[in-house]
Design an enzyme around this catalytic site. Structure first.
Site, short mmCIF file in Angstrom:
data_model
loop_
_atom_site.label_atom_id
_atom_site.label_comp_id
_atom_site.label_asym_id
_atom_site.label_seq_id
_atom_site.Cartn_x
_atom_site.Cartn_y
_atom_site.Cartn_z
N LYS A 6 0.87 -1.48 -0.28
CA LYS A 6 -0.05 0.22 0.07
C LYS A 6 1.00 1.50 0.12
O LYS A 6 2.09 1.14 0.26
CB LYS A 6 -0.90 0.03 1.48
CG LYS A 6 -1.44 -1.59 1.94
CD LYS A 6 -2.84 -2.08 0.21
CE LYS A 6 -2.90 -2.84 0.59
NZ LYS A 6 -4.21 -3.50 0.32
C1 LIG Z 1 -4.74 -5.00 0.75
C2 LIG Z 1 -6.47 -4.70 0.78
C3 LIG Z 1 -7.05 -5.74 1.83
C4 LIG Z 1 -6.40 -6.20 3.30
O1 LIG Z 1 -5.40 -5.21 3.99
P1 LIG Z 1 -4.63 -6.08 5.06
O2 LIG Z 1 -3.82 -4.92 5.34
O3 LIG Z 1 -3.62 -6.97 4.39
O4 LIG Z 1 -5.62 -6.40 5.56
C5 LIG Z 1 -8.31 -4.56 1.91
N1 LIG Z 1 -9.33 -4.51 0.70
C6 LIG Z 1 -8.09 -4.60 -0.18
C7 LIG Z 1 -9.04 -4.05 -1.46
C8 LIG Z 1 -7.53 -4.07 0.01
O5 LIG Z 1 -5.90 -4.35 -1.02
#
Ligand SMILES: *Cc1c(COP(=O)(O)O)cnc(C)c1O
Length: 322
Positions: A119
């Site tokens: 992210k």
């Molecule tokens: C990465 C992601 C998540 C979950 O994030 P985590 O921190 O890995 O639990 C949820 N929704 C979307 C669309 C994502 O890309």
């Protein structure tokens, strides 16, 4: 989900074009995920198809701001308020996204962000829920730390030890302070990284405009784009090859790619659990068969993006007659 009072017997509406975590969060609360297909170009939930899926059991809508682009929040908020539904935004791709000047995550009851390694703010693992509802904030804190009504800072303060009460059978879902310390210093750099990703994005758009693929939607009026994923849709009919062929060919050129996403309803577990099958959500399947994510990060150097452009050009053009 739990803080919003969602549980067994309830239904929660979301889109099949998302990461499995969105749906798993619904399932773990005991509720049933109900999918509404997405739009082929924005890749966001089809706003006009939401109402058809609302039943007496529906408790919430979870829109995903896909790749960087805000969902049609005005219309979605109207639906949520008309039916008395909770609105929980999946903002994992949308740290920088805005809709009519308002940041993603501020439209619903809650906005959920991820700081996973892929992210735009990274703490290894961890994330954040934002809300302006004090009661929800309190519930989230308590549920995330064993169900205790006081965290360690409160229990061991300078005023002396304080007893706590366990008020729920809670979870160990807190983010570590050490992770937060890594993340908080990245906030200053969010804008600079965003600018660099926008540059890379524009470079790609220019380089790929004549290639057999549909370029991802750029900045739109009244929406601020987060430039989180660069997801061209391969014209598989024209090149006569599958997306996976392109993916492997890119890999052979030493360029790492990703797929966001194979739609949720095509995964084995959900098919078994909910009876979902191929054909149920044609737009998500259409994207799922064509989408490819190219490298996009604030850390990419100019020669890196040149390498990506060269490889993508070579791979796509090797299959078409010019
Ligand atoms: C990465 C992601 C998540 C979950 O994030 P985590 O921190 O890995 O639990 C949820 N929704 C979307 C669309 C994502 O890309």
């Amino acid at each position: 989900m739990l803080a919003a009072g969602i549980g067994p017997g309830d239904e929660v509406i979301t889109s099949p074009m998302t990461f499995c975590a969105t749906v798993n969060a619904i399932i773990h609360s005991g509720a049933k995920p109900v999918l509404v297909d997405c739009d082929r170009y924005s890749m966001n939930i089809l706003t006009e198809a939401i109402e058809q899926k609302i039943t007496a059991r529906t408790k919430a809508i979870v829109p995903i701001h896909f790749a960087e682009r805000c969902c049609e929040m005005q219309a979605i908020m109207e639906i949520a308020s008309r039916y008395g539904l909770r609105l929980i935004e999946d903002c994992a791709h949308a740290i920088e996204s805005e809709y009519h000047g308002i940041k993603a995550g501020r439209f619903g009851d809650m906005g959920c962000f991820s700081f996973y390694v892929t992210k735009n703010v990274v703490t290894g693992e961890g994330g954040m829920v934002i809300t302006d509802d004090d009661r929800l904030a309190e519930q989230i804190k308590i549920l995330g730390l064993h169900g205790m009504d006081q965290d360690a800072w409160q229990r061991f303060s300078d005023e002396g030890y304080k007893h706590y009460q366990v008020v729920h059978a809670g979870f160990k879902y807190n983010m570590m302070d050490i992770q937060a310390a890594i993340g908080i210093h990245q906030l200053k750099r969010v804008e600079d990284f965003w600018k660099r990703r926008r540059q890379v994005w524009q470079h790609y758009n220019e380089a790929f405009k004549d290639l057999p693929c549909i370029l991802p939607i750029d900045q739109q009026p009244n929406k601020r784009h987060a430039y989180h994923l660069y997801t061209p849709l391969i014209d598989i009919d024209r090149i006569g090859r599958s997306r996976d062929w392109v993916l492997n060919a890119m890999n052979a050129e030493n360029i790492g790619t990703g797929v966001h996403y194979i739609p949720v309803h095509l995964h084995r577990y959900y098919q078994k659990a909910f009876g979902w099958k191929t054909g149920d959500f044609p737009n998500a399947e259409w994207i799922g068969a064509r989408t490819l994510s190219l490298p996009l990060s604030g850390g990419l150097a100019a020669n890196d993006t040149d390498d990506v452009c060269e490889a993508f050009y070579k791979v796509l053009m090797s299959s078409v007659d010019i």
